[in-house]
Motif scaffolding. Structure first.
Motif, PDB file in Angstrom:
ATOM      1  N   LEU A  19     -30.146  31.525  35.372  1.00 48.76           N
ATOM      2  CA  LEU A  19     -28.940  30.702  35.351  1.00 48.76           C
ATOM      3  C   LEU A  19     -28.137  30.887  34.067  1.00 48.76           C
ATOM      4  CD1 LEU A  19     -30.199  27.369  36.968  1.00 48.76           C
ATOM      5  CD2 LEU A  19     -29.188  29.386  38.045  1.00 48.76           C
ATOM      6  N   SER A  20     -28.820  31.163  32.960  1.00 51.88           N
ATOM      7  CA  SER A  20     -28.081  31.367  31.711  1.00 51.88           C
ATOM      8  C   SER A  20     -27.215  32.621  31.778  1.00 51.88           C
ATOM      9  CB  SER A  20     -29.056  31.462  30.536  1.00 51.88           C
ATOM     10  OG  SER A  20     -29.900  32.601  30.669  1.00 51.88           O
ATOM     11  N   SER A  21     -27.664  33.616  32.538  1.00 46.04           N
ATOM     12  CA  SER A  21     -26.857  34.830  32.678  1.00 46.04           C
ATOM     13  C   SER A  21     -25.590  34.578  33.489  1.00 46.04           C
ATOM     14  CB  SER A  21     -27.688  35.932  33.346  1.00 46.04           C
ATOM     15  OG  SER A  21     -28.054  35.561  34.669  1.00 46.04           O
ATOM     16  N   ILE A  22     -25.568  33.455  34.232  1.00 42.42           N
ATOM     17  CA  ILE A  22     -24.389  33.114  35.035  1.00 42.42           C
ATOM     18  C   ILE A  22     -23.386  32.309  34.219  1.00 42.42           C
ATOM     19  CG2 ILE A  22     -23.582  31.913  37.102  1.00 42.42           C
ATOM     20  CD1 ILE A  22     -26.360  32.320  38.288  1.00 42.42           C
ATOM     21  N   PHE A  23     -23.888  31.278  33.534  1.00 42.88           N
ATOM     22  CA  PHE A  23     -22.999  30.322  32.880  1.00 42.88           C
ATOM     23  C   PHE A  23     -22.747  30.635  31.408  1.00 42.88           C
ATOM     24  CE2 PHE A  23     -25.250  27.988  36.288  1.00 42.88           C
ATOM     25  CZ  PHE A  23     -24.156  27.695  37.091  1.00 42.88           C
ATOM     26  N   LEU A  24     -23.561  31.509  30.815  1.00 42.00           N
ATOM     27  CA  LEU A  24     -23.389  31.838  29.407  1.00 42.00           C
ATOM     28  C   LEU A  24     -23.043  33.314  29.258  1.00 42.00           C
ATOM     29  CD1 LEU A  24     -26.466  29.889  27.944  1.00 42.00           C
ATOM     30  CD2 LEU A  24     -24.109  29.089  28.174  1.00 42.00           C
ATOM     31  N   THR A  25     -22.678  33.692  28.076  1.00 46.35           N
ATOM     32  CA  THR A  25     -22.296  35.084  27.834  1.00 46.35           C
ATOM     33  C   THR A  25     -23.500  35.995  27.651  1.00 46.35           C
ATOM     34  OG1 THR A  25     -22.113  34.593  25.468  1.00 46.35           O
ATOM     35  CG2 THR A  25     -20.100  34.419  26.807  1.00 46.35           C
ATOM     36  N   SER A  26     -24.674  35.425  27.390  1.00 46.98           N
ATOM     37  CA  SER A  26     -25.884  36.223  27.215  1.00 46.98           C
ATOM     38  C   SER A  26     -27.060  35.509  27.872  1.00 46.98           C
ATOM     39  CB  SER A  26     -26.189  36.458  25.726  1.00 46.98           C
ATOM     40  OG  SER A  26     -26.393  35.228  25.059  1.00 46.98           O
ATOM     41  N   THR A  27     -28.083  36.271  28.198  1.00 49.51           N
ATOM     42  CA  THR A  27     -29.269  35.719  28.850  1.00 49.51           C
ATOM     43  C   THR A  27     -30.157  35.016  27.828  1.00 49.51           C
ATOM     44  OG1 THR A  27     -29.222  37.489  30.491  1.00 49.51           O
ATOM     45  CG2 THR A  27     -31.282  36.268  30.251  1.00 49.51           C
ATOM     46  N   VAL A  28     -30.601  33.813  28.171  1.00 50.66           N
ATOM     47  CA  VAL A  28     -31.478  33.029  27.303  1.00 50.66           C
ATOM     48  C   VAL A  28     -32.899  33.107  27.849  1.00 50.66           C
ATOM     49  CG1 VAL A  28     -32.003  30.740  26.385  1.00 50.66           C
ATOM     50  CG2 VAL A  28     -29.620  31.469  26.654  1.00 50.66           C
ATOM     51  N   GLN A  29     -33.836  33.482  26.994  1.00 50.33           N
ATOM     52  CA  GLN A  29     -35.246  33.551  27.374  1.00 50.33           C
ATOM     53  C   GLN A  29     -36.066  32.713  26.404  1.00 50.33           C
ATOM     54  OE1 GLN A  29     -36.872  37.500  28.039  1.00 50.33           O
ATOM     55  NE2 GLN A  29     -34.848  38.326  28.487  1.00 50.33           N
ATOM     56  N   LEU A  30     -36.656  31.632  26.914  1.00 49.77           N
ATOM     57  CA  LEU A  30     -37.570  30.864  26.076  1.00 49.77           C
ATOM     58  C   LEU A  30     -38.868  31.624  25.858  1.00 49.77           C
ATOM     59  CD1 LEU A  30     -37.112  27.238  27.490  1.00 49.77           C
ATOM     60  CD2 LEU A  30     -35.913  28.361  25.605  1.00 49.77           C
ATOM     61  N   LEU A  31     -39.274  32.391  26.866  1.00 44.69           N
ATOM     62  CA  LEU A  31     -40.447  33.252  26.769  1.00 44.69           C
ATOM     63  C   LEU A  31     -40.004  34.680  27.072  1.00 44.69           C
ATOM     64  CD1 LEU A  31     -43.126  31.131  28.677  1.00 44.69           C
ATOM     65  CD2 LEU A  31     -43.009  31.519  26.217  1.00 44.69           C
TER      66      LEU A  31
END
Length: 465
Positions: free
Chosen positions: A47-59
């Motif tokens: 979902l972060s790749s959709i709504f944000l400019t970069s992909t967020v990975q907690l892990l």
């Protein structure tokens, strides 16, 4: 691993009977764990790749890489930790001594052998600062591919020997021609006829696609090696729980290289080299769930028809989500270079200049060293009375990264050291595969839900007024 799918299906079947037993409770527990872990592991990056400019990975996906941090202490070694909880849960299900053997040899190969090989100039391609992927590629080219061929030959000989002894001791062979009633078995002559016709179609198709390649080699693969290897593999599954040891390592690559064929097309042709030994697990699942073989055939036909249409649709839509590989697909972004490099090495072997490449990578002295080491290890462990499974695990572990061997070992320790005593050996043996099946279901459900949202968002076009 057959029990994972079989008991998972049985747990789901309990709900259709409007009764919820212990299988369903264990399954839902695993599914809940999968949903929670999937929310962190899959949903946030998607979902972060959709709504944000970069992909967020907690892990980090698929593992946390510590290779660069140990470069001064353990040169040419790889170290990491797999972040998918499935590796931990697999340790519950796999035979304990297979996991132990894999863990021990994985640590020896990476933390003892690699630094020594680097010190003596054998791992000469590695450079400080390399992460897991380039380190593994360079180490494989310098030493481990050749060494692995030798150890794999030992396992293959052991596997064929074990299966051969089992065949010689077997009694009641003619009973195979009279399967028990009620299972929906297809008559054996019909099965053999269908198999021969399908294999012949593969041989003809390969000859049409790549007429320069000798057709008789394709026929030998389909009509001789495939049934022989599959039968031995099926025996190995029954004896050790794994088909490992039922195949000759790099046989296809060696045949292509030595056949004199020039070109790259044969590497992408549908050569009929199949290992059907895994089907014994499917048949076991059918017996455990009391499903007829005819139902499996109908399901396979239906699935094939659906996939022929839907797969192209989904492939095209998923491709539009982002370039592959890219940060939108973390696993492919990290692992694709490794698999592509290893495959390209063999494809290059039948192209101009390929012989020099292969001669620089495949080194006969290292193959002999691997064969000798594997033989000595097998004899030593046998003399010490070690379980047979630890031998297979020990030799398999040389090709296993610590990233996956460590979490599997931790899972095996927890399962054997605490959970088995907590629930009892028989009960825990029944719980573990259902728990893993539930986790896979939960992870799959939440993963598909997040991907569906991504597909919908890409299908919607925004108009600025």
């Amino acid at each position: 691993m057959a029990y994972v799918q079989a008991w998972g299906a049985t747990a789901l079947a309990e709900t259709s009977g409007r009764r919820e037993g212990w299988r369903w409770r264990v399954f839902t527990t695993g599914a809940f764990i999968g949903l929670i872990w999937g929310a962190v592991y899959v949903v946030i990056p998607t979902l972060s790749s959709i709504f944000l400019t970069s992909t967020v990975q907690l892990l980090p996906i698929p593992f946390i890489d510590f290779t660069v941090k140990i470069k001064s202490i353990l040169p040419a070694s790889v170290l990491g930790f797999g972040t998918d909880l499935v590796h931990f849960l697999i340790g519950f299900v796999l035979p304990f001594w297979v996991v132990v053997g894999t863990f021990i040899s994985s640590l020896i190969a990476n933390f003892v052998a690699n630094p020594l090989l680097y010190k003596h100039g054998i791992l000469h391609t590695w450079k400080p600062g390399m992460t897991t992927i380039p380190t593994s590629i360079s180490n494989s080219f310098d030493f481990w591919i050749s060494f692995g061929i030798g150890t794999a030959l030992v396992v293959a000989l052991i596997g064929f020997g074990v299966a051969g002894r089992a065949i010689l001791r077997a009694r009641g062979g003619p009973k195979l021609l009279r399967p028990p009633p009620g299972r929906g078995d297809v008559p054996i002559p019909t099965v053999l006829l269908i198999w021969a016709a399908s294999t012949l179609c593969f041989v003809v198709l390969v000859h049409i696609l790549v007429p320069e390649f000798p057709w008789w080699i394709t026929a030998l693969f389909g009509f001789l090696y495939t049934p022989l290897g599959s039968y031995v593999g099926a025996r190995m599954v029954g004896l050790t729980g794994t088909p490992y040891g039922a195949s000759i390592p790099y046989l296809k690559e060696a045949v292509f290289y030595l056949s004199g064929y020039k070109g790259a097309a044969i590497w992408f042709a549908p050569i009929p080299i199949f290992d059907h030994s895994g089907q014994v697990s499917v048949f076991k699942q059918l017996e455990l769930t009391k499903t007829t073989f005819g139902s499996l055939v109908k399901l396979t036909v239906l699935t094939l028809l659906v996939m022929l249409v839907c797969s192209f649709i989904f492939y095209s839509v998923i491709w539009k989500l982002g370039p592959i590989p890219s940060a939108a697909y973390p696993y492919a972004h990290r692992m694709w270079p490794f698999h592509a490099t290893m495959e390209a090495m063999w494809v290059k072997s039948t192209l101009p200049g390929g012989k020099a490449l292969i001669k620089g990578i495949i080194k006969f002295p290292y193959i002999l060293a691997g064969f000798g080491f594997g033989s000595v290890a097998y004899l030593l462990l046998s003399l010490l009375g070690a379980p047979t499974l630890i031998v297979y695990g020990f030799i398999m572990g040389f090709n296993t990264w610590p990233h996956y061997a460590i979490p599997q070992f931790l899972g095996a320790l927890l399962g054997r050291g605490y959970l088995r005593r907590r629930f009892g050996g028989e009960r825990w043996s029944a719980y573990a595969p259902i728990l893993l099946a539930g986790y896979s279901c939960g992870m799959g459900l939440i993963g598909m839900a997040s991907i569906s949202l991504a597909l919908i968002s890409k299908a919607v076009s925004q108009v600025v007024f």
